[in-house]
Motif scaffolding. Sequence first.
Motif, short mmCIF file in Angstrom:
data_model
loop_
_atom_site.label_atom_id
_atom_site.label_comp_id
_atom_site.label_asym_id
_atom_site.label_seq_id
_atom_site.Cartn_x
_atom_site.Cartn_y
_atom_site.Cartn_z
N THR A 8 0.80 -1.23 0.00
CA THR A 8 0.00 0.00 0.00
C THR A 8 0.83 1.28 0.00
OG1 THR A 8 -1.90 -1.10 1.02
CG2 THR A 8 -1.79 1.29 1.24
N THR A 31 -4.08 -3.67 -3.19
CA THR A 31 -3.71 -2.55 -2.33
C THR A 31 -4.95 -2.06 -1.60
OG1 THR A 31 -2.53 -0.42 -2.30
CG2 THR A 31 -4.06 -0.79 -4.12
N GLN A 32 -4.77 -1.23 -0.59
CA GLN A 32 -5.89 -0.73 0.18
C GLN A 32 -6.75 0.22 -0.68
OE1 GLN A 32 -6.47 -2.40 2.80
NE2 GLN A 32 -5.53 -1.46 4.60
N THR A 46 -3.45 4.95 -3.62
CA THR A 46 -2.29 4.61 -2.81
C THR A 46 -1.03 4.69 -3.68
OG1 THR A 46 -2.23 2.23 -3.29
CG2 THR A 46 -3.74 2.98 -1.54
N GLN A 61 -8.70 -3.62 -5.03
CA GLN A 61 -8.68 -2.90 -3.76
C GLN A 61 -9.82 -3.35 -2.83
OE1 GLN A 61 -8.37 1.02 -6.09
NE2 GLN A 61 -7.16 1.48 -4.26
N TYR A 91 1.16 -4.22 3.37
CA TYR A 91 -0.16 -4.21 2.74
C TYR A 91 -1.20 -3.56 3.65
CZ TYR A 91 -4.44 -6.15 0.61
OH TYR A 91 -5.68 -6.32 0.03
#
Length: 309
Positions: A8, A31-32, A46, A61, A91
């Motif tokens: 992230t 990723t977040q 991100t 995401q 992460y």
Amino acid sequence: MKIVFMGTPDFAVPCLRTLAESGHEIAAVFTQPDKPKGRGYKLIPTPVKAAAEEYGIPVYQPLSLRKGDDAEEAMKTLRDIAPELIVVTAYGQILPKEVLELPKHGCVNIHASLLPKYRGAAPINWVILNGEKETGVTSMQMSEGLDTGDMLIKKSTEIGENETYEELYARLSDMGGEVLAETIKAIESGDLHPEVQDDSLSCYSPMIRKEMSALDFSKSAADIHNTIRGVTGFAMLEGKRLKVFRSELSDKKYPNAENGAVVDTKSFAVKCGDGGAVIFREVQPEGKKRMNTEDFLRGKKLTEGEILS
């Protein structure tokens, strides 16, 4: 190899770039979710998502990998991709057992400490807060515990006496990419030698809290210096908040001064609980920009003996 990357923040970007330029197939990046920032609350991707888009890598995401519709959809996506390896760097989500067991080569995590020391969320801050002289990056085979998997490859580095969290973060971020490259090469050649972590040598690095930045001048000069380096310090000067981003230890002692007293107006040295002093090198007065101390002192006249609280 077909690889999925999970990460992230900007710390994880060198690892993603290492993979993207390695010749392996990077099938997806997890990723977040984007977060709103600024006055207009505009959604900002991100750093890992932004880097993945540069390389044209598909980005996912999910809000969670452990529960809800997002988790089910993410798991289906991972099964369809069928990665041979999952690489995880900062992460921000805990991977369920189902994900850990999916790839042929398992899941490899890049962690910013010399494991088993400083497991957890904030190892870079805590090595500085605790005055450590050395740290590094460890790759490990992920397990269900928190940073407890077998260690694969380690790389160490000395921590500078005045090095800040920001500086060490940048160095370890790059080192993470180097450790990952070595780990991938060893996986390919079958030359990995996993080492079980000795839990008796472990320590935990919990999340950083805002109140940890408050400078308590009854503590030693070294403790104050490490707080400034590790989390950015703050004190109150004439009723206004003063952030301190950079400092040095004075080589002088002030046994008769009060704790928190300005003992040198030219260098902005402040007396601490052990009789030593810490010299502020970079500050930010309330409502103003971050600046070096020389610039601050041009516009602010200090009085010897005045107290910072």
